[in-house]
Write an enzyme that holds these catalytic residues in place. Structure first.
Site, PDB file in Angstrom:
ATOM      1  N   GLU A  41      30.173 -13.560   4.326  1.00 50.68           N
ATOM      2  CA  GLU A  41      30.337 -14.239   5.362  1.00 50.68           C
ATOM      3  C   GLU A  41      28.307 -14.091   5.662  1.00 50.68           C
ATOM      4  OE1 GLU A  41      31.035 -13.037   9.367  1.00 50.68           O
ATOM      5  OE2 GLU A  41      31.552 -15.258   9.829  1.00 50.68           O
ATOM      6  N   LYS A 114      35.752 -21.407   9.532  1.00 45.93           N
ATOM      7  CA  LYS A 114      36.353 -20.831   9.966  1.00 45.93           C
ATOM      8  C   LYS A 114      36.957 -21.037  11.540  1.00 45.93           C
ATOM      9  CE  LYS A 114      34.594 -16.037  11.701  1.00 45.93           C
ATOM     10  NZ  LYS A 114      33.083 -15.910  12.330  1.00 45.93           N
ATOM     11  N   CYS A 157      35.815 -12.922   8.600  1.00 47.00           N
ATOM     12  CA  CYS A 157      35.884 -12.346   8.898  1.00 47.00           C
ATOM     13  C   CYS A 157      36.256 -11.952  10.383  1.00 47.00           C
ATOM     14  CB  CYS A 157      34.030 -12.191   9.668  1.00 47.00           C
ATOM     15  SG  CYS A 157      33.416 -11.132  10.449  1.00 47.00           S
TER      16      CYS A 157
HETATM   17  O1  LIG Z   1      26.650 -16.155  13.990  1.00 52.07           O
HETATM   18  C1  LIG Z   1      25.908 -14.996  13.022  1.00 52.07           C
HETATM   19  O2  LIG Z   1      24.870 -15.148  12.066  1.00 52.07           O
HETATM   20  C2  LIG Z   1      26.759 -14.830  11.568  1.00 52.07           C
HETATM   21  N1  LIG Z   1      28.323 -14.976  11.991  1.00 52.07           N
HETATM   22  C3  LIG Z   1      28.590 -14.019  12.271  1.00 52.07           C
HETATM   23  O3  LIG Z   1      28.256 -12.616  12.208  1.00 52.07           O
HETATM   24  C4  LIG Z   1      29.896 -13.437  12.985  1.00 52.07           C
HETATM   25  C5  LIG Z   1      30.133 -14.037  13.964  1.00 52.07           C
HETATM   26  S1  LIG Z   1      28.683 -13.664  14.460  1.00 52.07           S
HETATM   27  N2  LIG Z   1      31.048 -12.092  12.738  1.00 52.07           N
HETATM   28  C6  LIG Z   1      32.226 -11.928  13.111  1.00 52.07           C
HETATM   29  O4  LIG Z   1      33.292 -12.694  13.425  1.00 52.07           O
HETATM   30  C7  LIG Z   1      32.037 -10.330  13.182  1.00 52.07           C
HETATM   31  C8  LIG Z   1      33.489 -10.100  13.490  1.00 52.07           C
HETATM   32  C9  LIG Z   1      33.580  -8.347  13.885  1.00 52.07           C
HETATM   33  O5  LIG Z   1      32.748  -7.762  13.827  1.00 52.07           O
HETATM   34  C10 LIG Z   1      35.020  -8.043  14.615  1.00 52.07           C
HETATM   35  O6  LIG Z   1      35.925  -8.992  14.722  1.00 52.07           O
HETATM   36  O7  LIG Z   1      35.003  -6.876  14.156  1.00 52.07           O
END
Ligand SMILES: O=C(O)CNC(=O)[C@H](CS)NC(=O)CCC(=O)C(=O)O
Length: 276
Positions: A41, A114, A157
């Protein structure tokens, strides 16, 4: 037979640096059978904040990141699951977290946006994650039948926590491979990552290729790494704990067929909606 690969990265806010890294990894591969390479990701840009992501968002089918991905897929002869990258949505202040599937001729096969956004409190130094503030959620399931890897499902993710997404993709035909680009937090990853990816592979009786971000990023966020390739029986075929690099495993369709023949959960399932 086919080859499955996950690249684990510590992406920075610098797009060129990250794409150069992907290229170095691809240049090392020996490709003599269909090869699926899953990128994490936000492989192209991570930790620079939402303004930076918005500034690099491209229209679908146009722009320097997509053009370079397409060249690399063709040059190195691999299918790319290009993690997620920001694409322009319909909302001016938001982008989509899009996962592109690009074939070994460099052509875009599909795009998945997503669906489940990470709006969650986590007991780490970031504390509040509010992905929906800058990301426009998708609403369409995307899986592709008849790839060299069989029926390929795409998820990103946080999506891995929603088994209904995978059941819906498998409604009419079981999935053979799930590609899962990720950037799990260190905290939630320690607690849940392995159980979640194994469960999705076991219940779908399919391969799962999970490519993660790892380490400490420019915004001090720490990601869990532990990119893994899981077999349809739930075995870990390859894993890379917290360093940067590539892992690979063979996809053997006879194993998928044997597991499904011996334990036909797909046809035993009383909850597929068209049976209800
Ligand atoms: O926003 C950004 O810079 C990049 N995107 C991410 O890192 C994304 C959204 S914040 N991360 C996740 O979905 C983590 C899920 C997770 O850790 C869980 O389900 O426990």
């Amino acid at each position: 037979m086919a080859n499955l690969i996950a690249l684990q990265m510590t992406s920075t806010p610098d797009v060129t640096e990250n794409l150069d890294h992907v290229e170095q990894q691809l240049a090392r591969l020996t490709v003599n059978e269909p090869t699926l390479v899953v990128l994490p990701e936000c492989f192209a840009c991570f930790g620079g904040g939402d303004k930076v992501l918005l500034s690099i968002a491209e229209p679908l089918g146009k722009g320097p990141i997509q053009s370079r991905l397409s060249h690399m897929a063709k040059q190195y002869g691999v299918w790319l699951v290009a993690g997620s990258m920001p694409l322009e949505g319909t909302h001016p202040d938001k982008f989509t977290a899009s996962c592109l599937l690009i074939n070994d001729a460099g052509e875009r096969v599909t795009e998945y946006q997503k669906i489940h956004l990470f709006d969650v409190q986590v007991a780490d130094n970031t504390k509040t994650y509010c992905e929906s503030k800058y990301t426009q959620a998708g609403s369409t399931l995307v899986s592709v039948k008849d790839t060299p890897f069989g029926h390929l499902g795409l998820a990103i993710c946080y999506d891995v926590r929603f088994p209904g997404l995978f059941q819906a993709m498998a409604e009419h035909q079981a999935l053979d491979v799930i590609a899962l680009p990720a950037a799990f937090t260190q905290k939630t990853g320690e607690a849940h990552w392995q159980a979640l990816i194994k469960a999705r592979a076991i219940e779908n009786q399919c391969y799962l290729v999970a490519a993660g971000q790892t380490g400490i990023h420019a915004n001090q966020r720490q990601t869990h790494g532990h990119s893994c390739i899981i077999s349809p029986w739930g075995e870990t075929l390859a894993e890379i704990p917290q360093s940067v690099g590539a892992i690979d495993a063979q996809l053997d369709p006879t194993i998928v067929n044997r597991i499904r023949r011996d334990m036909p959960v797909y046809s035993h399932n009383k909850f597929r909606s068209y049976l209800v």
